[in-house]
Design a protein around this motif. Structure first.
Motif, PDB file in Angstrom:
ATOM      1  N   MET A  69       0.745   2.163   5.010  1.00 20.54           N
ATOM      2  CA  MET A  69      -0.558   1.532   5.170  1.00 20.54           C
ATOM      3  C   MET A  69      -0.342   0.106   5.653  1.00 20.54           C
ATOM      4  O   MET A  69       0.433  -0.632   5.062  1.00 20.54           O
ATOM      5  CB  MET A  69      -1.251   1.551   3.800  1.00 20.54           C
ATOM      6  CG  MET A  69      -2.701   1.197   3.828  1.00 20.54           C
ATOM      7  SD  MET A  69      -3.707   2.315   4.823  1.00 20.54           S
ATOM      8  CE  MET A  69      -4.102   3.572   3.611  1.00 20.54           C
ATOM      9  N   GLU A 107       1.065   7.582  15.057  1.00 22.24           N
ATOM     10  CA  GLU A 107      -0.378   7.781  14.998  1.00 22.24           C
ATOM     11  C   GLU A 107      -0.993   6.671  14.166  1.00 22.24           C
ATOM     12  O   GLU A 107      -0.446   6.275  13.136  1.00 22.24           O
ATOM     13  CB  GLU A 107      -0.665   9.147  14.359  1.00 22.24           C
ATOM     14  CG  GLU A 107      -1.979   9.735  14.748  1.00 22.24           C
ATOM     15  CD  GLU A 107      -2.121   9.929  16.247  1.00 22.24           C
ATOM     16  OE1 GLU A 107      -3.245   9.734  16.732  1.00 22.24           O
ATOM     17  OE2 GLU A 107      -1.124  10.249  16.932  1.00 22.24           O
ATOM     18  N   GLY A 150      13.332  10.233   0.754  1.00 28.33           N
ATOM     19  CA  GLY A 150      12.244   9.867  -0.115  1.00 28.33           C
ATOM     20  C   GLY A 150      12.451  10.473  -1.482  1.00 28.33           C
ATOM     21  O   GLY A 150      12.614   9.793  -2.484  1.00 28.33           O
ATOM     22  N   ARG A 184       6.304   5.375  -8.471  1.00 24.65           N
ATOM     23  CA  ARG A 184       7.555   5.068  -9.172  1.00 24.65           C
ATOM     24  C   ARG A 184       7.357   3.930 -10.145  1.00 24.65           C
ATOM     25  O   ARG A 184       7.865   3.950 -11.269  1.00 24.65           O
ATOM     26  CB  ARG A 184       8.636   4.690  -8.157  1.00 24.65           C
ATOM     27  CG  ARG A 184       9.350   5.902  -7.636  1.00 24.65           C
ATOM     28  CD  ARG A 184      10.566   5.482  -6.849  1.00 24.65           C
ATOM     29  NE  ARG A 184      10.430   5.883  -5.461  1.00 24.65           N
ATOM     30  CZ  ARG A 184      11.166   5.398  -4.475  1.00 24.65           C
ATOM     31  NH1 ARG A 184      12.069   4.474  -4.725  1.00 24.65           N
ATOM     32  NH2 ARG A 184      10.990   5.834  -3.252  1.00 24.65           N
ATOM     33  N   VAL A 196       1.154   6.750  10.777  1.00 23.48           N
ATOM     34  CA  VAL A 196       1.997   7.919  10.555  1.00 23.48           C
ATOM     35  C   VAL A 196       3.045   7.938  11.651  1.00 23.48           C
ATOM     36  O   VAL A 196       2.722   7.932  12.833  1.00 23.48           O
ATOM     37  CB  VAL A 196       1.182   9.229  10.596  1.00 23.48           C
ATOM     38  CG1 VAL A 196       2.097  10.425  10.403  1.00 23.48           C
ATOM     39  CG2 VAL A 196       0.097   9.205   9.551  1.00 23.48           C
ATOM     40  N   GLN A 219       2.039  17.631   5.958  1.00 18.74           N
ATOM     41  CA  GLN A 219       2.692  18.035   7.198  1.00 18.74           C
ATOM     42  C   GLN A 219       3.163  19.467   7.058  1.00 18.74           C
ATOM     43  O   GLN A 219       3.507  19.912   5.966  1.00 18.74           O
ATOM     44  CB  GLN A 219       3.868  17.132   7.511  1.00 18.74           C
ATOM     45  CG  GLN A 219       4.743  16.877   6.312  1.00 18.74           C
ATOM     46  CD  GLN A 219       5.870  15.921   6.624  1.00 18.74           C
ATOM     47  OE1 GLN A 219       6.614  16.139   7.564  1.00 18.74           O
ATOM     48  NE2 GLN A 219       5.972  14.871   5.843  1.00 18.74           N
ATOM     49  N   ILE A 276      -4.516   5.395  12.269  1.00 15.67           N
ATOM     50  CA  ILE A 276      -5.820   5.861  11.825  1.00 15.67           C
ATOM     51  C   ILE A 276      -6.489   4.764  11.015  1.00 15.67           C
ATOM     52  O   ILE A 276      -5.957   4.346   9.979  1.00 15.67           O
ATOM     53  CB  ILE A 276      -5.667   7.128  10.963  1.00 15.67           C
ATOM     54  CG1 ILE A 276      -5.011   8.231  11.783  1.00 15.67           C
ATOM     55  CG2 ILE A 276      -7.020   7.593  10.450  1.00 15.67           C
ATOM     56  CD1 ILE A 276      -4.082   9.100  11.005  1.00 15.67           C
ATOM     57  N   MET A 292      -7.935   2.144  -1.666  1.00 18.35           N
ATOM     58  CA  MET A 292      -7.321   2.682  -0.457  1.00 18.35           C
ATOM     59  C   MET A 292      -8.203   3.764   0.155  1.00 18.35           C
ATOM     60  O   MET A 292      -8.250   3.939   1.366  1.00 18.35           O
ATOM     61  CB  MET A 292      -5.959   3.276  -0.815  1.00 18.35           C
ATOM     62  CG  MET A 292      -5.352   4.096   0.289  1.00 18.35           C
ATOM     63  SD  MET A 292      -3.685   4.606  -0.146  1.00 18.35           S
ATOM     64  CE  MET A 292      -2.739   3.351   0.685  1.00 18.35           C
ATOM     65  N   LEU A 307      -3.782   3.330   8.565  1.00 17.29           N
ATOM     66  CA  LEU A 307      -2.700   4.223   8.164  1.00 17.29           C
ATOM     67  C   LEU A 307      -1.834   4.513   9.375  1.00 17.29           C
ATOM     68  O   LEU A 307      -2.330   4.971  10.401  1.00 17.29           O
ATOM     69  CB  LEU A 307      -3.257   5.532   7.608  1.00 17.29           C
ATOM     70  CG  LEU A 307      -2.210   6.576   7.231  1.00 17.29           C
ATOM     71  CD1 LEU A 307      -1.393   6.117   6.038  1.00 17.29           C
ATOM     72  CD2 LEU A 307      -2.869   7.914   6.936  1.00 17.29           C
ATOM     73  N   VAL A 317       6.339   9.775  13.220  1.00 17.29           N
ATOM     74  CA  VAL A 317       7.138  10.991  13.241  1.00 17.29           C
ATOM     75  C   VAL A 317       8.455  10.697  13.942  1.00 17.29           C
ATOM     76  O   VAL A 317       8.464  10.186  15.062  1.00 17.29           O
ATOM     77  CB  VAL A 317       6.408  12.129  13.978  1.00 17.29           C
ATOM     78  CG1 VAL A 317       7.221  13.411  13.900  1.00 17.29           C
ATOM     79  CG2 VAL A 317       5.031  12.334  13.376  1.00 17.29           C
ATOM     80  N   GLN A 337       4.895   7.556   6.397  1.00 17.16           N
ATOM     81  CA  GLN A 337       3.544   7.010   6.484  1.00 17.16           C
ATOM     82  C   GLN A 337       3.518   5.671   5.792  1.00 17.16           C
ATOM     83  O   GLN A 337       4.236   5.431   4.832  1.00 17.16           O
ATOM     84  CB  GLN A 337       2.554   7.960   5.838  1.00 17.16           C
ATOM     85  CG  GLN A 337       2.990   8.440   4.485  1.00 17.16           C
ATOM     86  CD  GLN A 337       2.000   9.397   3.889  1.00 17.16           C
ATOM     87  OE1 GLN A 337       0.839   9.076   3.757  1.00 17.16           O
ATOM     88  NE2 GLN A 337       2.483  10.576   3.546  1.00 17.16           N
ATOM     89  N   HIS A 369       0.824  -1.201   0.000  1.00 18.57           N
ATOM     90  CA  HIS A 369       0.000   0.000   0.000  1.00 18.57           C
ATOM     91  C   HIS A 369       0.857   1.249   0.000  1.00 18.57           C
ATOM     92  O   HIS A 369       0.451   2.292   0.499  1.00 18.57           O
ATOM     93  CB  HIS A 369      -0.906  -0.006   1.232  1.00 18.57           C
ATOM     94  CG  HIS A 369      -1.916  -1.101   1.194  1.00 18.57           C
ATOM     95  ND1 HIS A 369      -3.189  -0.909   0.730  1.00 18.57           N
ATOM     96  CD2 HIS A 369      -1.839  -2.402   1.518  1.00 18.57           C
ATOM     97  CE1 HIS A 369      -3.859  -2.051   0.788  1.00 18.57           C
ATOM     98  NE2 HIS A 369      -3.051  -2.976   1.280  1.00 18.57           N
ATOM     99  N   VAL A 396       8.651  12.589   8.624  1.00 17.91           N
ATOM    100  CA  VAL A 396       7.397  11.863   8.771  1.00 17.91           C
ATOM    101  C   VAL A 396       7.353  10.712   7.782  1.00 17.91           C
ATOM    102  O   VAL A 396       7.580  10.897   6.595  1.00 17.91           O
ATOM    103  CB  VAL A 396       6.190  12.787   8.519  1.00 17.91           C
ATOM    104  CG1 VAL A 396       4.906  11.992   8.601  1.00 17.91           C
ATOM    105  CG2 VAL A 396       6.180  13.918   9.520  1.00 17.91           C
TER     106      VAL A 396
END
Lengths: 344, 344
Positions: free
Chosen positions: B164, B140, B226, A110, B152, A162, B142, A341, B150, B154, B162, A103, B160
């Motif tokens: 899934m 976090e 990233g 990419r 997240v 963010q 969610i 998703m 999800l 930090v 994230q 996910h 950050v």
DNA sequence: TTTAGCACTCTCATATCGAGAGTGCTAATT
DNA sequence: AATTAGCACTCTCGATATGAGAGTGCTAAA
């Protein structure tokens, strides 16, 4: 504009297909020899003259074969090419790669760019999915240092923004957590307008924060998601039309400059419905930078909720069949993934 | 290797500077005429012969002027060029732009790439800051849809991540929030190893989650953050050495392919301390793709905590002075910003 | 050690040339 | 009326030649 005879259509299609393959002007003799037409080269020549007069073909110089004009390509794409699909095995292979990527949206992007570049032999372009009419899902506030606070905003569709805020005065983490909790319960699942309507009942800190969150949700004017993914650029420069560096540079600018890209996408594919594939051939008289290039673009995602853009860029002499079917397939695949998703 | 006389140093520097400007081979006559040397062209010719024998210059053909070799550039950069700085006014203007961008890391990166590209007239490359030895700051969870959650994460430095997750069975948001709370208080500010040591006291759900979080913190093998930011690519292709498309393509591959870039950075600038500027001239015998290019690279950030890379890529005939001073300045600026943001 | 002088080499722009490809047109054929 | 054979014509492209110009390396004199 007269309509073309069947034979003219056939010959036009052959010329264009041959030229797309070889990048060489196509002559009458070449046509009869390679595509066993049962007419003579003279007959073909007559038809070529007709097609040239109609503006679908032209000659680079007096005694060369014919080359398609932009109008020729347009006619070809709209009327002659027919509907092509990637082979099922290819589709399965690609889909498998996506499902293996879990996910991870970044990996999807990419991968999409890579697949587009390889399948279509052109330069690929993918923008991250972006929530339109974003709904508030969750907000997190994390004190970092003094008056600096990291705000993490989760929108419907799993999009995460963010932002670092600097408050007027230091606030404890407990206080921030309380504020975040309050805002989370108050605005759960609401959209922009609904939130704006209720800001009166908040204290000063919360008002400041929600104001910034709303600004973030609006993402004013920024059509591209955060990131733009590209692939196959060095590969597409191998096409002979980019042998002239100036041509290559102009094409690169389109992919490189956000402002150009933003203008281009906002005036083309963003006006189309999801699922439709849009083909821009040679700038269409509007984009100077695209004069020597064509693009095949499509939106993916859930209309009105989250969408992004995929596309390829190549020389006008582009394998439109491959490009269109690849773009259509990848857009569909990404739509499925994103919608999946996004479901909640 | 004999040491050069002062006059030889002067002549070598003049040849290189002139060639960097004009991209034309430099002749003996041209030198005496334009740089009022008080010797004759014959004397200069003798020195040119000496410099050529030492491997610092070469002739494209029997009767052309001299052109620097890679060794010539290296000598120039190390011994002759001296230390250059951007003008103060330029520095201030740039710094001002960064401070105006607030605390938005994405904007910093784009701005850095843009500044590098414009100031150095080369293609710019910036990688996002990445926490080495990341510390856990906040997590976090969610619930989005069914078993999908999800996460997240930090990290220290405001980074950050994230991701899934798909759980074995559906879990309520309350349950998730409780788990997140527990993990947050338990692991606040701890580093990777400390967290791994304490996972025994968690329930099954929490263990699953923290395992994924740890995996995320390790970011195995992925040296680039990233995102990789680029700018000035189409601009640098205007340099005459890229008139040959194949040269341009090879250069582009370096910027485009993550694997190449990763290899390159891991073996060069990542072995250097923050603050040092590294200059790669013509592949240095190691990188085929860089054969016709040079790069100026530097790390920025807080050593051992968060770092990223900035750099420029251009033809070997590059304005090293400008490039080095720009890269040094931008790296320093980003270091300040990132360290500032990271402080807590 | 420096320099004037000079023959020499090599590139580059230009011109010339012929082969080859492909055309458009005309007149004959179906 | 449509098709085709025949042919002169045009234009590109590669090969070849030519000359101007730039810059050298060397030698011998200062």
């Amino acid at each position: 504009m007269k309509t073309l005879s069947e034979r003219q259509k056939l010959i036009l299609a052959l010329v264009i297909r041959d030229y797309i393959d070889t990048a060489q002007p196509v002559g009458s003799q070449h046509l009869v020899e390679h595509y066993n037409l049962d007419v003579s080269s003279a007959t073909v020549r007559n038809e070529l003259v007709a097609l040239t007069n109609m503006g679908y073909l032209r000659q680079p110089h007096t005694s060369a074969g014919r080359v398609p004009t932009e109008d020729g390509y347009r006619y070809f794409v709209r009327q002659l090419m027919g509907h092509t699909e990637l082979p099922d095995t290819t589709k399965h292979t690609i889909a498998h790669q996506f499902y293996q990527a879990g996910h991870d949206v970044d990996r999807w992007m990419r991968l999409a760019a890579s697949v587009l570049a390889h399948q279509s032999q052109a330069a690929a372009l993918v923008t991250a999915p972006r929530a339109e009419q974003a709904r508030f899902k969750h907000l997190e506030l994390i004190a970092t240092h003094g008056r600096q606070v990291l705000m993490v905003l989760v929108l419907s569709g799993g999009e995460v923004r963010q932002q670092m805020l600097v408050l007027a005065e230091p606030v404890s983490q407990d206080r921030l957590s309380a504020a975040a909790n309050h805002l989370n319960t108050a605005f759960q699942g609401m959209d922009l307008n609904s939130i704006s309507a209720y800001t009166g009942q908040l204290d000063a800190l919360e008002q400041d924060i929600i104001k910034l969150a709303i600004e973030d949700m609006q993402h004013p004017g920024d059509i591209l998601g955060g990131e733009v993914y590209r692939d196959g650029i060095s590969q597409v420069l191998a096409e002979p039309e980019f042998a002239e560096v100036d041509v290559a540079r102009k094409a690169l600018r389109i992919l490189e400059e956000r402002s150009l890209l933003e203008d281009l996408l906002s005036r083309t594919v963003l006006t189309t419905s999801v699922g439709g594939v849009q083909v821009l051939i040679g700038g269409e008289g509007t984009w100077e930078e695209l004069r020597d290039c064509s693009m095949v673009l499509a939106r993916y995602g859930a209309p009105g909720i989250v969408t992004g853009t995929v596309g390829v860029l190549g020389p006008i002499r582009m394998a439109y069949g491959r490009s269109i079917s690849t773009v259509r397939f990848v857009a569909g695949l990404l739509s499925d993934l994103v919608v999946d998703m996004h479901a909640e």
